[in-house]
Design a protein around this motif. Sequence first.
Motif, mmCIF file in Angstrom:
data_model
loop_
_atom_site.group_PDB
_atom_site.id
_atom_site.type_symbol
_atom_site.label_atom_id
_atom_site.label_comp_id
_atom_site.label_asym_id
_atom_site.label_seq_id
_atom_site.Cartn_x
_atom_site.Cartn_y
_atom_site.Cartn_z
ATOM 1 N N ASP A 25 -81.181 -68.911 -0.014
ATOM 2 C CA ASP A 25 -82.326 -68.914 0.894
ATOM 3 C C ASP A 25 -82.787 -67.519 1.268
ATOM 4 N N LEU A 26 -82.076 -66.500 0.801
ATOM 5 C CA LEU A 26 -82.425 -65.118 1.134
ATOM 6 C C LEU A 26 -82.976 -64.401 -0.093
ATOM 7 N N PRO A 27 -83.965 -63.525 0.092
ATOM 8 C CA PRO A 27 -84.382 -62.658 -1.016
ATOM 9 C C PRO A 27 -83.189 -61.838 -1.499
ATOM 10 N N ARG A 28 -83.111 -61.578 -2.773
ATOM 11 C CA ARG A 28 -81.935 -60.900 -3.325
ATOM 12 C C ARG A 28 -81.744 -59.510 -2.730
ATOM 13 N N LYS A 29 -82.856 -58.806 -2.472
ATOM 14 C CA LYS A 29 -82.735 -57.464 -1.893
ATOM 15 C C LYS A 29 -82.152 -57.524 -0.491
ATOM 16 N N LEU A 30 -82.535 -58.537 0.280
ATOM 17 C CA LEU A 30 -82.003 -58.676 1.625
ATOM 18 C C LEU A 30 -80.525 -59.038 1.581
ATOM 19 N N ALA A 31 -80.153 -59.953 0.688
ATOM 20 C CA ALA A 31 -78.736 -60.317 0.546
ATOM 21 C C ALA A 31 -77.919 -59.104 0.137
ATOM 22 N N ARG A 32 -78.488 -58.282 -0.738
ATOM 23 C CA ARG A 32 -77.793 -57.070 -1.164
ATOM 24 C C ARG A 32 -77.614 -56.103 -0.001
ATOM 25 N N LYS A 33 -78.655 -55.960 0.805
ATOM 26 C CA LYS A 33 -78.583 -55.060 1.960
ATOM 27 C C LYS A 33 -77.476 -55.502 2.908
ATOM 28 N N LEU A 34 -77.400 -56.813 3.156
ATOM 29 C CA LEU A 34 -76.370 -57.328 4.050
ATOM 30 C C LEU A 34 -74.974 -57.132 3.449
ATOM 31 N N ALA A 35 -74.848 -57.351 2.146
ATOM 32 C CA ALA A 35 -73.554 -57.171 1.493
ATOM 33 C C ALA A 35 -73.097 -55.719 1.554
ATOM 34 N N LYS A 36 -74.016 -54.800 1.314
ATOM 35 C CA LYS A 36 -73.666 -53.384 1.367
ATOM 36 C C LYS A 36 -73.220 -52.993 2.772
ATOM 37 N N ARG A 37 -73.945 -53.451 3.789
ATOM 38 C CA ARG A 37 -73.584 -53.123 5.166
ATOM 39 C C ARG A 37 -72.191 -53.670 5.500
ATOM 40 N N LEU A 38 -71.902 -54.881 5.029
ATOM 41 C CA LEU A 38 -70.599 -55.491 5.329
ATOM 42 C C LEU A 38 -69.469 -54.751 4.612
ATOM 43 N N VAL A 39 -69.675 -54.382 3.355
ATOM 44 C CA VAL A 39 -68.634 -53.658 2.614
ATOM 45 C C VAL A 39 -68.310 -52.338 3.297
ATOM 46 N N LEU A 40 -69.320 -51.555 3.613
ATOM 47 C CA LEU A 40 -69.077 -50.242 4.207
ATOM 48 C C LEU A 40 -68.458 -50.370 5.597
ATOM 49 N N THR A 41 -68.873 -51.392 6.355
ATOM 50 C CA THR A 41 -68.278 -51.614 7.673
ATOM 51 C C THR A 41 -66.819 -52.024 7.529
ATOM 52 N N ALA A 42 -66.526 -52.909 6.583
ATOM 53 C CA ALA A 42 -65.162 -53.407 6.386
ATOM 54 C C ALA A 42 -64.222 -52.307 5.893
ATOM 55 N N ILE A 43 -64.723 -51.395 5.083
ATOM 56 C CA ILE A 43 -63.889 -50.293 4.600
ATOM 57 C C ILE A 43 -63.463 -49.396 5.751
ATOM 58 N N ASN A 44 -64.333 -49.254 6.738
ATOM 59 C CA ASN A 44 -64.042 -48.371 7.866
ATOM 60 C C ASN A 44 -63.273 -49.050 8.988
ATOM 61 N N ALA A 45 -63.268 -50.370 9.025
ATOM 62 C CA ALA A 45 -62.674 -51.101 10.142
ATOM 63 C C ALA A 45 -61.164 -51.269 9.989
ATOM 64 N N LYS A 46 -60.509 -51.437 11.142
ATOM 65 C CA LYS A 46 -59.058 -51.659 11.142
ATOM 66 C C LYS A 46 -58.702 -53.127 11.020
ATOM 67 N N GLU A 47 -59.600 -54.007 11.438
ATOM 68 C CA GLU A 47 -59.350 -55.442 11.290
ATOM 69 C C GLU A 47 -60.680 -56.203 11.268
ATOM 70 N N LEU A 61 -68.499 -66.158 4.217
ATOM 71 C CA LEU A 61 -69.099 -66.532 2.937
ATOM 72 C C LEU A 61 -69.585 -65.307 2.177
ATOM 73 N N LEU A 62 -70.211 -64.379 2.900
ATOM 74 C CA LEU A 62 -70.684 -63.153 2.262
ATOM 75 C C LEU A 62 -69.510 -62.335 1.735
ATOM 76 N N LEU A 63 -68.434 -62.293 2.506
ATOM 77 C CA LEU A 63 -67.242 -61.561 2.080
ATOM 78 C C LEU A 63 -66.649 -62.170 0.813
ATOM 79 N N TYR A 64 -66.577 -63.497 0.753
ATOM 80 C CA TYR A 64 -66.048 -64.153 -0.447
ATOM 81 C C TYR A 64 -66.892 -63.799 -1.667
ATOM 82 N N ALA A 65 -68.222 -63.783 -1.493
ATOM 83 C CA ALA A 65 -69.104 -63.442 -2.612
ATOM 84 C C ALA A 65 -68.888 -62.004 -3.064
ATOM 85 N N ILE A 66 -68.669 -61.113 -2.097
ATOM 86 C CA ILE A 66 -68.430 -59.699 -2.427
ATOM 87 C C ILE A 66 -67.129 -59.549 -3.206
ATOM 88 N N LEU A 67 -66.069 -60.214 -2.734
ATOM 89 C CA LEU A 67 -64.766 -60.097 -3.401
ATOM 90 C C LEU A 67 -64.759 -60.793 -4.756
#
Length: 501
Positions: free
Chosen positions: A311-333, A361-367
């Motif tokens: 239901d999301l444009p691919r560019k928007l889904a990509r933007k959200l995935a990138k933000r989540l990856v970079l946030t998760a790499i920096n986070a402790k939990e 769900l987004l995290l599962y798709a990224i992994l």
Amino acid sequence: MSEITNPRYSRPIDVHRWSDHPEVKDLVDRIWDGFLGEAINEKVRGPKPRMGFRKQLRVVILDLYVAWLDDPELSIGVSMSVNAWDTNSRYNALHISKKIVPIIKELDKAGLIDLAKGSYGGAGANGNRTTRIRASEKLQSWFATAKFDREDVSRAEGEEIIVLKGDNNKPIEYEDTPETNRWREELQAYNDLIANSFIDIPSLQEPILEISKELPPGVTGGIDEVRRIRLGDANNRTRRIFSRGSWDMHGRFYGGWWQQIDSDWRSRITIDNEPTIEADFEGMHVAMIYAEEGLELGHDPYMVDGKTFADLPRKLARKLAKRLVLTAINAKEKSSAYKAFRESFSAGDLGKSFSNEKLDLLLYAILDRNPCLGDYLFSDQGIRLMRKDSEITSLIHNHFTENGIPVLSVHDSYLVDCRHVGELRQVMRDASEEVTGRPLRLSYNIPGREEFEDVDEQLLTKHVHDLRWAVYENEQTACEGYVRRVLRFQERTGRVIGPFV
């Protein structure tokens, strides 16, 4: 005096402002003799400070002047606790002492500053802040008629550029080692080269950019509508900052005004009137993780399976995935990462309303697309990876500095005079291979190009040609303000920046 209505719109006091300009001395003498001298001498007892009262006043007045030039509403944060001022600190080259406290109090009494008292609600309280000061209307009127300007305000010699911060994110003292001495020597050479280079944007009549608050927060804390970024020598100096009391954490380079603006404005920067090109490492921290796992990142790691978020444009889904990856790499939990993810978006943005279930769900798709990331998420890896990418930047800085070629760094991207793009490309590959074990993939800031979209040699060559054509055929017209800045730079340094003579 006016009330400081937004004390959060501020920056810390800069205790390394300095000027020997005779008009600066005259203004400080006028303030000291007319308002402060007698009161300070009567109130202050004890040993004579290493930096005289009048000279400490000069530092305060100069920093108020610089803040006023940047924005009359901008305040300066200053501690009124005598315990906050250590004259022996390596971060206090001018030996500013606790005597600055009565100086500020007398400036307030004289009506020369607006002042908002600090607040303290206990250790770690959100409302804690230092006292805020700014030039009052009276002092501003004196600044407006002063016979000196921003370029007459320089920095004190011996200012520390290798900074070690503790767990509270405040600088801490340390003993020098051969390694810290080497870092300082290398960075000072880099800063000297940058100071002797003319770095500007030809289309700007005044050397000030107003930047949207939606960019990453800068000195204003990200709460104002617009940030004002001043170009020029005053904002060219770079420091290297390590964290958590360890030389193995962080280590990135900070300071240049080009780090505070977006890629569109950076694309308009010239160095010695030559157009620049920006190259960066694509998906740098993700690529470094791949390298640590013995793998090469050959795809866009953020372009998740379209079925998951159909239901999301691919560019928007990509933007959200990138933000989540970079946030998760920096986070402790995970929970703090999800909270930080939502807080990184403005009100009304889709990401602001993403539930934990949707983020799962987004995290599962990224992994699913990047299985090797699993052990690196939510485990505080960012600060370690920053340390590694800072070594890459250090190698790039050192190469170009040794060859007398200015390079501007923005953590994972680098700008050079476009004539040196081939050299930059090779140096970036060599540096990344030396640090990570394999050369990391590069990209270029070219209009219309998407991240992870390949750039062939023909397109790159055409882009460089178009850049130089735009400068020399006046498509990017140098305005009068730019030309004046070039001429003043030439007068100050003795260098000639063609075609301006």
